[in-house]
Design a protein around this motif. Structure first.
Motif, PDB file in Angstrom:
ATOM      1  N   GLN A  40       1.829   9.165  -9.842  1.00 17.89           N
ATOM      2  CA  GLN A  40       1.829   9.391 -11.280  1.00 17.89           C
ATOM      3  C   GLN A  40       0.468   9.148 -11.908  1.00 17.89           C
ATOM      4  OE1 GLN A  40       5.046   6.708 -12.529  1.00 17.89           O
ATOM      5  NE2 GLN A  40       5.962   8.508 -13.525  1.00 17.89           N
ATOM      6  N   HIS A  41      -0.235   8.170 -11.373  1.00 19.85           N
ATOM      7  CA  HIS A  41      -1.417   7.729 -12.089  1.00 19.85           C
ATOM      8  C   HIS A  41      -2.354   7.000 -11.141  1.00 19.85           C
ATOM      9  CE1 HIS A  41      -3.660   6.786 -15.632  1.00 19.85           C
ATOM     10  NE2 HIS A  41      -3.520   5.483 -15.500  1.00 19.85           N
ATOM     11  N   THR A  42      -3.640   7.205 -11.339  1.00 23.02           N
ATOM     12  CA  THR A  42      -4.641   6.502 -10.550  1.00 23.02           C
ATOM     13  C   THR A  42      -5.550   5.710 -11.482  1.00 23.02           C
ATOM     14  OG1 THR A  42      -4.622   8.224  -8.856  1.00 23.02           O
ATOM     15  CG2 THR A  42      -6.540   6.778  -8.911  1.00 23.02           C
ATOM     16  N   VAL A  43      -5.718   4.451 -11.182  1.00 22.98           N
ATOM     17  CA  VAL A  43      -6.581   3.592 -11.990  1.00 22.98           C
ATOM     18  C   VAL A  43      -7.741   3.130 -11.112  1.00 22.98           C
ATOM     19  CG1 VAL A  43      -6.703   1.545 -13.452  1.00 22.98           C
ATOM     20  CG2 VAL A  43      -4.504   2.696 -13.088  1.00 22.98           C
ATOM     21  N   SER A  44      -8.947   3.510 -11.475  1.00 25.16           N
ATOM     22  CA  SER A  44     -10.132   3.013 -10.775  1.00 25.16           C
ATOM     23  C   SER A  44     -10.963   2.209 -11.753  1.00 25.16           C
ATOM     24  CB  SER A  44     -10.965   4.177 -10.216  1.00 25.16           C
ATOM     25  OG  SER A  44     -10.275   4.798  -9.156  1.00 25.16           O
ATOM     26  N   VAL A  45     -11.401   1.063 -11.312  1.00 24.15           N
ATOM     27  CA  VAL A  45     -12.104   0.148 -12.213  1.00 24.15           C
ATOM     28  C   VAL A  45     -13.427  -0.260 -11.581  1.00 24.15           C
ATOM     29  CG1 VAL A  45     -12.002  -2.072 -13.408  1.00 24.15           C
ATOM     30  CG2 VAL A  45      -9.922  -0.723 -13.090  1.00 24.15           C
ATOM     31  N   GLY A  46     -14.529   0.146 -12.209  1.00 19.87           N
ATOM     32  CA  GLY A  46     -15.830  -0.310 -11.748  1.00 19.87           C
ATOM     33  C   GLY A  46     -16.542   0.710 -10.886  1.00 19.87           C
ATOM     34  N   ALA A  47     -17.489   0.189 -10.095  1.00 18.59           N
ATOM     35  CA  ALA A  47     -18.359   1.041  -9.286  1.00 18.59           C
ATOM     36  C   ALA A  47     -18.171   0.717  -7.808  1.00 18.59           C
ATOM     37  CB  ALA A  47     -19.807   0.800  -9.705  1.00 18.59           C
ATOM     38  N   ALA A  48     -18.968   1.391  -6.987  1.00 20.61           N
ATOM     39  CA  ALA A  48     -18.819   1.218  -5.537  1.00 20.61           C
ATOM     40  C   ALA A  48     -19.169  -0.187  -5.075  1.00 20.61           C
ATOM     41  CB  ALA A  48     -19.683   2.234  -4.807  1.00 20.61           C
ATOM     42  N   THR A  49     -19.842  -0.943  -5.918  1.00 20.11           N
ATOM     43  CA  THR A  49     -20.153  -2.322  -5.543  1.00 20.11           C
ATOM     44  C   THR A  49     -19.006  -3.274  -5.871  1.00 20.11           C
ATOM     45  OG1 THR A  49     -21.207  -2.595  -7.686  1.00 20.11           O
ATOM     46  CG2 THR A  49     -22.647  -2.085  -5.832  1.00 20.11           C
ATOM     47  N   ASP A  50     -17.974  -2.754  -6.531  1.00 20.02           N
ATOM     48  CA  ASP A  50     -16.888  -3.633  -6.990  1.00 20.02           C
ATOM     49  C   ASP A  50     -15.802  -3.845  -5.947  1.00 20.02           C
ATOM     50  OD1 ASP A  50     -17.608  -4.535  -9.635  1.00 20.02           O
ATOM     51  OD2 ASP A  50     -17.524  -2.433 -10.213  1.00 20.02           O
ATOM     52  N   GLY A  51     -15.837  -3.090  -4.870  1.00 19.58           N
ATOM     53  CA  GLY A  51     -14.982  -3.407  -3.736  1.00 19.58           C
ATOM     54  C   GLY A  51     -13.544  -2.969  -3.851  1.00 19.58           C
ATOM     55  N   PHE A  52     -12.660  -3.928  -3.773  1.00 23.87           N
ATOM     56  CA  PHE A  52     -11.239  -3.651  -3.645  1.00 23.87           C
ATOM     57  C   PHE A  52     -10.425  -4.411  -4.692  1.00 23.87           C
ATOM     58  CE2 PHE A  52     -13.173  -3.484   0.530  1.00 23.87           C
ATOM     59  CZ  PHE A  52     -12.770  -2.237   0.999  1.00 23.87           C
ATOM     60  N   VAL A  53      -9.269  -3.857  -5.022  1.00 19.51           N
ATOM     61  CA  VAL A  53      -8.254  -4.655  -5.709  1.00 19.51           C
ATOM     62  C   VAL A  53      -7.644  -5.560  -4.642  1.00 19.51           C
ATOM     63  CG1 VAL A  53      -6.035  -4.634  -6.872  1.00 19.51           C
ATOM     64  CG2 VAL A  53      -7.773  -2.922  -7.466  1.00 19.51           C
ATOM     65  N   PHE A  54      -7.815  -6.837  -4.795  1.00 19.79           N
ATOM     66  CA  PHE A  54      -7.325  -7.777  -3.787  1.00 19.79           C
ATOM     67  C   PHE A  54      -5.873  -8.195  -4.047  1.00 19.79           C
ATOM     68  CE2 PHE A  54     -10.410  -9.725  -0.734  1.00 19.79           C
ATOM     69  CZ  PHE A  54     -11.380  -8.753  -0.864  1.00 19.79           C
ATOM     70  N   ASP A  55      -5.483  -8.227  -5.315  1.00 23.31           N
ATOM     71  CA  ASP A  55      -4.123  -8.682  -5.606  1.00 23.31           C
ATOM     72  C   ASP A  55      -3.714  -8.092  -6.951  1.00 23.31           C
ATOM     73  OD1 ASP A  55      -1.747  -9.943  -5.139  1.00 23.31           O
ATOM     74  OD2 ASP A  55      -2.513 -11.998  -5.387  1.00 23.31           O
ATOM     75  N   LEU A  56      -2.416  -7.922  -7.130  1.00 24.87           N
ATOM     76  CA  LEU A  56      -1.925  -7.419  -8.418  1.00 24.87           C
ATOM     77  C   LEU A  56      -0.475  -7.806  -8.602  1.00 24.87           C
ATOM     78  CD1 LEU A  56      -1.287  -3.569  -8.415  1.00 24.87           C
ATOM     79  CD2 LEU A  56      -1.355  -4.980  -6.365  1.00 24.87           C
ATOM     80  N   ALA A  57      -0.048  -7.706  -9.849  1.00 23.81           N
ATOM     81  CA  ALA A  57       1.346  -8.023 -10.191  1.00 23.81           C
ATOM     82  C   ALA A  57       1.716  -7.235 -11.440  1.00 23.81           C
ATOM     83  CB  ALA A  57       1.496  -9.525 -10.454  1.00 23.81           C
ATOM     84  N   PHE A  58       2.990  -6.911 -11.555  1.00 24.27           N
ATOM     85  CA  PHE A  58       3.507  -6.359 -12.807  1.00 24.27           C
ATOM     86  C   PHE A  58       3.962  -7.521 -13.678  1.00 24.27           C
ATOM     87  CE2 PHE A  58       4.003  -2.409 -10.415  1.00 24.27           C
ATOM     88  CZ  PHE A  58       3.670  -1.460 -11.368  1.00 24.27           C
ATOM     89  N   HIS A  59       3.505  -7.556 -14.910  1.00 23.08           N
ATOM     90  CA  HIS A  59       4.022  -8.531 -15.852  1.00 23.08           C
ATOM     91  C   HIS A  59       5.376  -8.034 -16.359  1.00 23.08           C
ATOM     92  CE1 HIS A  59       4.300 -11.024 -19.519  1.00 23.08           C
ATOM     93  NE2 HIS A  59       3.536 -11.873 -18.829  1.00 23.08           N
ATOM     94  N   THR A  60       6.255  -8.974 -16.709  1.00 20.61           N
ATOM     95  CA  THR A  60       7.584  -8.550 -17.191  1.00 20.61           C
ATOM     96  C   THR A  60       7.484  -7.727 -18.477  1.00 20.61           C
ATOM     97  OG1 THR A  60       7.739 -10.704 -18.267  1.00 20.61           O
ATOM     98  CG2 THR A  60       8.875 -10.447 -16.153  1.00 20.61           C
ATOM     99  N   ALA A  61       6.360  -7.848 -19.183  1.00 18.03           N
ATOM    100  CA  ALA A  61       6.165  -7.036 -20.381  1.00 18.03           C
ATOM    101  C   ALA A  61       5.739  -5.606 -20.046  1.00 18.03           C
ATOM    102  CB  ALA A  61       5.120  -7.686 -21.279  1.00 18.03           C
ATOM    103  N   GLY A  62       5.539  -5.306 -18.779  1.00 14.29           N
ATOM    104  CA  GLY A  62       5.269  -3.932 -18.374  1.00 14.29           C
ATOM    105  C   GLY A  62       3.843  -3.636 -17.985  1.00 14.29           C
ATOM    106  N   TYR A  63       2.910  -4.504 -18.279  1.00 10.82           N
ATOM    107  CA  TYR A  63       1.519  -4.194 -17.914  1.00 10.82           C
ATOM    108  C   TYR A  63       1.191  -4.732 -16.522  1.00 10.82           C
ATOM    109  CZ  TYR A  63       0.579  -8.961 -19.763  1.00 10.82           C
ATOM    110  OH  TYR A  63       0.573 -10.307 -20.011  1.00 10.82           O
ATOM    111  N   LEU A  64       0.144  -4.137 -15.959  1.00  9.10           N
ATOM    112  CA  LEU A  64      -0.322  -4.534 -14.634  1.00  9.10           C
ATOM    113  C   LEU A  64      -1.428  -5.570 -14.769  1.00  9.10           C
ATOM    114  CD1 LEU A  64      -0.763  -1.281 -12.503  1.00  9.10           C
ATOM    115  CD2 LEU A  64       0.291  -3.396 -11.713  1.00  9.10           C
ATOM    116  N   ILE A  65      -1.402  -6.523 -13.869  1.00 13.02           N
ATOM    117  CA  ILE A  65      -2.475  -7.522 -13.801  1.00 13.02           C
ATOM    118  C   ILE A  65      -3.101  -7.405 -12.413  1.00 13.02           C
ATOM    119  CG2 ILE A  65      -3.035  -9.968 -14.028  1.00 13.02           C
ATOM    120  CD1 ILE A  65      -0.167 -10.302 -15.205  1.00 13.02           C
TER     121      ILE A  65
END
Lengths: 355, 425
Positions: free
Chosen positions: A248-273
């Motif tokens: 559905q959706h792709t979220v990319s944050v930062g540049a090639a030096t920023d590496g990887f998303v190491f961890d994430l969670a959905f908040h019960t309010a619906g947003y991603l952390i």
């Protein structure tokens, strides 16, 4: 007990960093117990760290010892007593974490080598593990018996996650293949294509589906990692409509030096952390509303963030980051000794609803 | 230093001249000039396979694991074929070949930057005498000569572009540079096109040689020599075009070495050694793992393990390990400390090199690091010690052999270092 540094109060409707607790080792994963009273962390020294959490303090409890290698995966059982931990030598241990100095109540030789991830189903009946032996295994949390060995992956399996309905499991590998499995019979189902998270840089196979998370309703599956380029990678989350198995959706944050998303969670309010780690000193902590092009909050204040633990209240979270100045070539002796790095734990207050 | 009357000479580089001088060059190393010995040397010519893992392979994820320690990383160590010697679990195939290998875990070098470190290491980090020393490959090409293969003495198999790399040669002059085979392919357009007959090709080359000689007359220089040399080299490669025909490779060999670039290049290296090339260098890039070190080594080391173990096995089966010196190394190791990007930085303080073959003891470990792998315990060994060791293993007396740099005698390795005797057979 770590040193606590109070932080200034920022604007309303923004996450607010409350304080920082220092540690003496590097941590790869932290998680809150379902009751919210305990925080557990695993890292590079084979110990499992525990803290008794209150809003005012984080008090260290005795370490859980016995693992060998790295502890990069841990999960609490919903029964409020058991803690499952896994190490890079292939072993899973089960602890009664409410005891002050528990020994492992069960030890399972789960994989040949590095156990990359584990998860406990919401009903508490099943434990899933995956590892560098390319296998996904399902275990009875009651008996410790292996229920199924799932063998479709052709590379290192990085992540597993149970669907909230307990009937499905997903597993993701180095190549970005995410497979669905039927928990009851071990049959393989659909494939979620996350191969955009994989690339080849010279001799190096880079990236992969490094973290899998469902939202509370089980409608969305988030697959996290990085989008590799010719060098480095851009932290990226792929959001799938789980029922339709459609990206559905792709979220990319930062540049090639920023590496990887190491961890994430959905908040019960619906947003991603999510937290990221890139070149030394580079780390992001961001909040993102699914469907939008960019995160609505990004903090770069914490170097190299490796894990996050959302308190069950949804009001606070810890981020395990890295000390400043963690890198350097050659011989950085400090007071005549060779120093290691550490993972400060940063406590944040979260917005209670999507701002 | 008393001049050695049989010092290696400037070899003429036409094929005929190569044939005529190779035995003499080898004799120079030993300081003897008897025909019977020359015959023996021809039969047992020394060669080198030099594998360069550019950027710095982690010793902790390969040759000197410290499992379950603060800086040890996630991987286990495994037993090898030699009881008591353990290496990383990422190298199971190499572990089975350990009886052929010698490890040195006490390497301590002086430079923690790539830009200076690569050249410094590959030149042997000699005492500064105001000249640029040759890389190991150029040095061996000079000291051992091209042999009778008719092939260039120094071939470099590498990813990316190829060409004739003269910088490696230092003061020896550009003709001792490396012929680089980009991605293991022969130089572009080196095969004679079908539309050109062999006779026409010969006549063209004869004309070129004539013009080269006229141009060079009165202005003879290392540059003009090298220019002519490159053409001769191309012609020799044309006569060995089968070396580059991957279709002729047994499928089992391709499988054993692996489908990675490194695997393909190592298999080509074996063929070049079998064809008699004196010095073959194989490069692998991408080892500068400041970030994601453990996942990177998890994918890269097994590819090296596969090809390296297959090479050692093949050289041993062909009895080539008696004559071929094999060295695998980087410009430095990697820090014990794990940085925030889950990487390791540059670490020349305490790292490891593996070697095998000609003149090298087998199934041993020399030197050790402390329990955390941070520093060398007891004697440290610099690259100068290793150059002395390798030259000695090739039958070159480092105390007696000198380069002749336009009349200036120069030691072939750091004059304050000595061979590591424990590594020598």
């Amino acid at each position: 007990m770590g040193k606590i540094m109070q932080q200034p109060r920022p604007q309303a409707n923004q996450p607010r960093r409350v304080r920082t607790v220092n540690t003496d080792r590097q941590l790869g994963v932290i998680r809150f117990s379902p009751c919210g009273r305990f925080l557990a962390g695993g890292g590079y020294d084979a110990t499992v760290r525990r803290w008794d959490y209150t809003e005012a303090a984080l008090n260290a409890l005795p370490n859980l010892t016995g693992h060998r290698g790295w502890v990069q995966a841990l999960a609490f059982h919903p029964d409020q007593r058991r803690l499952f931990t896994a190490d890079s030598w292939g072993e899973v241990r089960v602890w009664n974490h409410t005891e002050r100095q528990p020994n492992a109540s069960r030890t399972i030789a789960a994989h040949d080598g590095w156990v990359r991830d584990l998860a406990v189903s919401a009903d508490g009946r099943t434990l899933a593990t995956c590892g560098r032996d390319r296998k996904v295994c399902l275990w009875s949390t009651q008996t410790g018996n292996k229920l199924h060995e799932l063998t479709a992956h052709t590379d290192d399996v990085f992540a597993v996650a149970f669907h909230p309905n307990n009937q499905k499991l997903v597993s993701g590998d180095l190549r970005g293949n995410v497979y669905e499995w039927d928990v009851a019979n071990g049959r393989r189902g659909r494939t979620f294509d996350a191969r955009s998270l994989f690339g080849v840089q010279r001799l190096n196979d880079v990236g992969g589906a490094r973290r899998l998370v469902f939202d509370a309703a089980g409608r969305s599956l988030a697959v996290a990692g990085g989008r590799p380029g010719t060098s480095g990678s851009v932290p990226t989350i792929l959001l799938f409509d789980f029922a339709a198995a459609r990206l559905q959706h792709t979220v990319s944050v930062g540049a090639a030096t920023d590496g990887f998303v190491f961890d994430l969670a959905f908040h019960t309010a619906g947003y991603l952390i999510a937290v990221t780690s890139g070149t030394p000193g580079t780390g992001k902590f961001f909040l993102h509303r699914p469907g939008e092009q960019a995160p609505y909050f990004v903090s770069t204040a914490m170097p190299n963030c490796h894990s996050l633990a959302v308190h069950p209240s949804g009001q606070r979270l810890f981020v395990a980051a890295t000390n400043a100045g963690s890198n350097g070539n050659g011989r950085p002796l400090r007071n005549g000794t060779y120093p290691g790095n550490t993972s400060p734990l940063h406590l944040w207050e979260l917005p209670r609803a999507t701002p | 230093m008393k001049p050695n009357p049989c010092n290696p000479i400037d070899h003429r580089l036409s094929r005929r001249q190569w044939l005529g001088t190779s035995a003499g060059a080898a004799l120079g190393m030993l300081g003897v000039c008897r025909p019977g010995v020359a015959q023996q040397l021809r039969q047992r010519r020394k060669q080198v396979l030099f594998i360069w893992l550019d950027g710095g392979m982690s010793q902790l994820e390969s040759w000197d694991p410290k499992p379950n320690t603060q800086f040890g990383g996630p991987f286990r160590s495994i037993e090898t074929a030699v009881p008591g010697i353990r290496i990383s679990e990422l190298m199971p195939r190499t572990a089975r070949q350990m009886r052929h290998l010698a490890l040195i875990r006490s390497v301590h070098t002086q430079d923690n930057s790539h830009s200076a470190g690569v050249a410094r290491i590959q030149r042997g980090d000699p005492s500064n005498r105001g000249v640029t020393y040759p890389y190991f490959g150029s040095a061996v090409a000079k000291l051992l000569g091209p042999g009778e293969s008719g092939l260039p003495p120094y071939i470099w198999v590498k990813p990316g572009n190829g060409g004739f790399i003269t910088q490696d040669a230092g003061f020896l002059g550009p003709r001792y540079g490396a012929l680089a085979l980009g991605d293991g392919r022969p130089p572009a357009n080196f095969l004679r096109p079908d539309t050109l007959t062999a006779q026409d090709d010969q006549e063209r080359n004869d004309l070129r040689r004539l013009l080269d000689r006229r141009y060079a007359a009165g202005r003879r220089s290392a540059g003009t020599d090298a220019n002519s040399y490159v053409y001769e080299m191309a012609a020799q490669l044309q006569r060995n075009a089968n070396l580059f025909d991957s279709r002729s490779l047994p499928a089992r060999d391709v499988e054993r070495y692996g489908s990675s670039d490194f695997g393909r290049h190592m298999l080509l290296a074996r063929r070049l050694l079998e064809a008699g090339v004196t010095f073959v260098k194989v490069n692998s890039y991408g080892w500068d793992t400041h970030g994601d070190n453990f996942n990177a080594h998890h994918t890269m080391v097994p590819k090296v393990d596969q090809a390296f173990a297959a090479m050692i096995e093949d050289l041993a089966q062909r009895s080539m390990l008696d004559n071929v010196l094999v060295v695998m190394m980087s410009e430095f190791g990697r820090t014990p400390r794990i940085n925030g990007d889950v990487g390791r930085d540059h670490w020349p303080e305490a790292w490891s090199v593996v070697m095998a073959g000609s003149g090298i003891r087998r199934g041993i470990v020399v030197g050790q690091t402390n329990a955390l792998g941070t520093f060398v315990q007891a004697d440290e060994h610099d690259i100068g010690h290793l150059f002395h060791t390798w030259f000695t293993a090739l039958g070159i007396n480092t105390a007696r052999t000198r380069y002749d740099n336009n009349g200036q005698p120069l030691p072939i390795a750091h004059d304050e270092c000595r061979p590591v005797r424990a590594l020598l057979a």
